[in-house]
Design an enzyme around this catalytic site. Sequence first.
Site, PDB file in Angstrom:
ATOM      1  N   SER A 122       0.790  -1.223   0.000  1.00  0.00           N
ATOM      2  CA  SER A 122       0.000   0.000   0.000  1.00  0.00           C
ATOM      3  C   SER A 122       0.831   1.287   0.000  1.00  0.00           C
ATOM      4  O   SER A 122       1.501   1.589  -0.973  1.00  0.00           O
ATOM      5  CB  SER A 122      -0.946  -0.057   1.192  1.00  0.00           C
TER       6      SER A 122
ATOM      7  N   ASP B 253      -1.915   1.370  -3.556  1.00  0.00           N
ATOM      8  CA  ASP B 253      -2.832   0.302  -3.979  1.00  0.00           C
ATOM      9  C   ASP B 253      -4.261   0.816  -4.125  1.00  0.00           C
ATOM     10  O   ASP B 253      -5.208   0.033  -4.209  1.00  0.00           O
ATOM     11  CB  ASP B 253      -2.769  -0.907  -3.020  1.00  0.00           C
TER      12      ASP B 253
ATOM     13  N   ASP C 270      -6.422   2.347  -2.138  1.00  0.00           N
ATOM     14  CA  ASP C 270      -7.505   2.208  -1.159  1.00  0.00           C
ATOM     15  C   ASP C 270      -7.656   3.465  -0.309  1.00  0.00           C
ATOM     16  O   ASP C 270      -8.467   3.501   0.606  1.00  0.00           O
ATOM     17  CB  ASP C 270      -7.364   0.940  -0.284  1.00  0.00           C
TER      18      ASP C 270
ATOM     19  N   ASN D  33      -6.462   9.778   7.134  1.00  0.00           N
ATOM     20  CA  ASN D  33      -5.542   9.556   6.013  1.00  0.00           C
ATOM     21  C   ASN D  33      -6.257   9.233   4.699  1.00  0.00           C
ATOM     22  O   ASN D  33      -5.612   8.995   3.673  1.00  0.00           O
ATOM     23  CB  ASN D  33      -4.511   8.482   6.358  1.00  0.00           C
TER      24      ASN D  33
ATOM     25  N   ARG E  49       1.477   6.418  19.113  1.00  0.00           N
ATOM     26  CA  ARG E  49       1.109   4.996  18.977  1.00  0.00           C
ATOM     27  C   ARG E  49       2.131   4.304  18.080  1.00  0.00           C
ATOM     28  O   ARG E  49       2.680   4.944  17.164  1.00  0.00           O
ATOM     29  CB  ARG E  49      -0.309   4.832  18.429  1.00  0.00           C
TER      30      ARG E  49
ATOM     31  N   SER F 150       3.259   2.272  15.005  1.00  0.00           N
ATOM     32  CA  SER F 150       2.648   1.973  13.698  1.00  0.00           C
ATOM     33  C   SER F 150       2.517   0.467  13.536  1.00  0.00           C
ATOM     34  O   SER F 150       3.338  -0.298  14.041  1.00  0.00           O
ATOM     35  CB  SER F 150       3.543   2.537  12.592  1.00  0.00           C
TER      36      SER F 150
ATOM     37  N   THR G  25       2.320  -0.727  10.382  1.00  0.00           N
ATOM     38  CA  THR G  25       2.741  -0.974   8.997  1.00  0.00           C
ATOM     39  C   THR G  25       4.206  -0.575   8.750  1.00  0.00           C
ATOM     40  O   THR G  25       4.783  -0.960   7.746  1.00  0.00           O
ATOM     41  CB  THR G  25       1.881  -0.180   7.984  1.00  0.00           C
TER      42      THR G  25
ATOM     43  N   ARG H  55       4.325   6.642  15.744  1.00  0.00           N
ATOM     44  CA  ARG H  55       3.709   7.826  15.148  1.00  0.00           C
ATOM     45  C   ARG H  55       3.330   8.815  16.254  1.00  0.00           C
ATOM     46  O   ARG H  55       2.864   8.417  17.327  1.00  0.00           O
ATOM     47  CB  ARG H  55       2.452   7.447  14.374  1.00  0.00           C
TER      48      ARG H  55
END
Length: 547
Positions: free
Chosen positions: A65, A279, A281, A373, A499, A501, A503, A508
């Site tokens: 992504s 990707d 999304d 996002n 928090r 991440s 991915t 972050r």
Amino acid sequence: MSQFEEVFQKSSLHPKPKGLTLQYGTAGFRTVAKHLDHVMFRMGLLATLRSKQTKSTIGVMVTASHNPEEDNGVKLIDPMGEMVNSDWEGYATQLANAEQEALCPALKDIIEKEAISISEIASVFIGRDTRPSSESLSQAVLDGVSCLGGHTQDYGLVTTPQLHYMVRSRNTHGGYGTDTLQGYYQKLSEAFIELTRNAQNHTDDQKRLVVDGANGIGAPKLRELEAFLNSELLVVLFNVGCSGKLNYLCGADYVKVHQKPPQGMHMEAGERCCSFDGDADRIVYYYNDSAGSFHLLDGDKIATLISTYLKELLIQAGLNLQIAVVQTAYANGSSTRYLEDILKVTVYCTKTGVKHLHHAAQMFDIGVYFEANGHGTVLFSKKAEEQIQQLTQDSNVSKAKKRAAKLLKNTINLINQATGDAISDMLIIEAVLAIRGMTVQEWDSIYTDLPNRQLKVKVSDRCVIDTTDAERRAVTPAGLQDAIDALVKKYTKARAFVRPSGTEDVVRVYAEANTQESADDLAHEVCLAVYRLAGGVGDVPKPDHKH
Ligand code: G16
């Protein structure tokens, strides 16, 4: 040879790098592509088991992504097109981390726990994004499926939401759509053309939209869709992947995080523009005003536009259905206040990750969910769909009610309810702006964002940070939340959280305040606290303008 002997043998052709452990994160596994061959093979095995257990088609999408081109990843798709069930995320992690000798016992364990009949037929749909590594990695998935005797359908290069759509269409036997690309384009384009047929604001000027394809799969797929749109939308595409690198200085994540236009794009003042991610999304909109200032319309603004439109239509149709908007901690404080106080819709906050928002949205008659996002969609309950459908067929209702019901019905057809979909979201937004006769500037002025800043901090182990309250408060390491609270108190209208991440290998940091300077300073100070208390490595990041 028994199936398990075959698994054991084939698995040795997809060896696991020694000592590597990975976690099924926010949206599947993600790391540098060269570490993923064994994971893909094993996700092929797991998807086959999930298919046997659910007696349905399961999807496996090879993509990372928004991550850089060198990374890759895999997302598993459940029967209704949603992200895989969380128990199965646990199995995915177990399989990915099992050493060669432990793989078959781990598989047998899942089969036993889930009471899977191994002789059951299995069907797995596979798709991939445009990364150079994706082709061979999707071959590893195919190997895994065939090892356990599953049937595969390889869709090749598709957007992630297209694969979600295929899975849902197959499992609902045509009740959702036809499981081909042609079926997808036809469903969306017909609904879009119906919606914009009598729109107030659909001049050639208004039909023009500038799109940044993030050098990913979204660009070629948008070209394919254009052929179905009868020039009802005039797309000007940049970053189509011919020369630039995937997601590099472009795409939805870059634009949202850096709050500036992508490179490689020509924008006239006032022109409506949007960016997809790698990707397709996610989507964010933006424009430059005549003074050259950049204005971002992110997932929160998209959720506001769509829920305002839906609420108006429900009132016009005389339907008493509850709309809720699902957000995460990243939602701008102004958007939450607008939705609750002015629009008067229920707002619900979940942890980051489409899977969490999707499930929360299912609790309402109509659940609009968007991450800031740009990842999101709208879910209509069975009750909502039935009431809308009935109204379109009722001959005893006024013209105005019928018009509203028809608009709602076509809106349902245009939305990809399986998952957030940049192409479908773009068409919805374009249709809503046309129907409401709204410019991008008018949309932007619905509310004013609080200035905000997002940064990333590198730490030696991001798992040391644990959070609660939908990720708005840090529980560990000790002292971190107290430090954040003390920093937030120094600023006006301020809020901040951290928090890990799911991915990327980073922590972050998000901060907002009444001025951009305060938001930037607060974000930087929170980064320093993370660095100090959570084992920071490398340089502490600074907001763009401070470099
Ligand atoms: C994925 C998830 C999103 C999430 C994003 C970032 O998006 O689907 O729900 O917001 O990762 O997650 P994190 O902050 O945990 O890294 P995508 O578009 O990269 O698949």
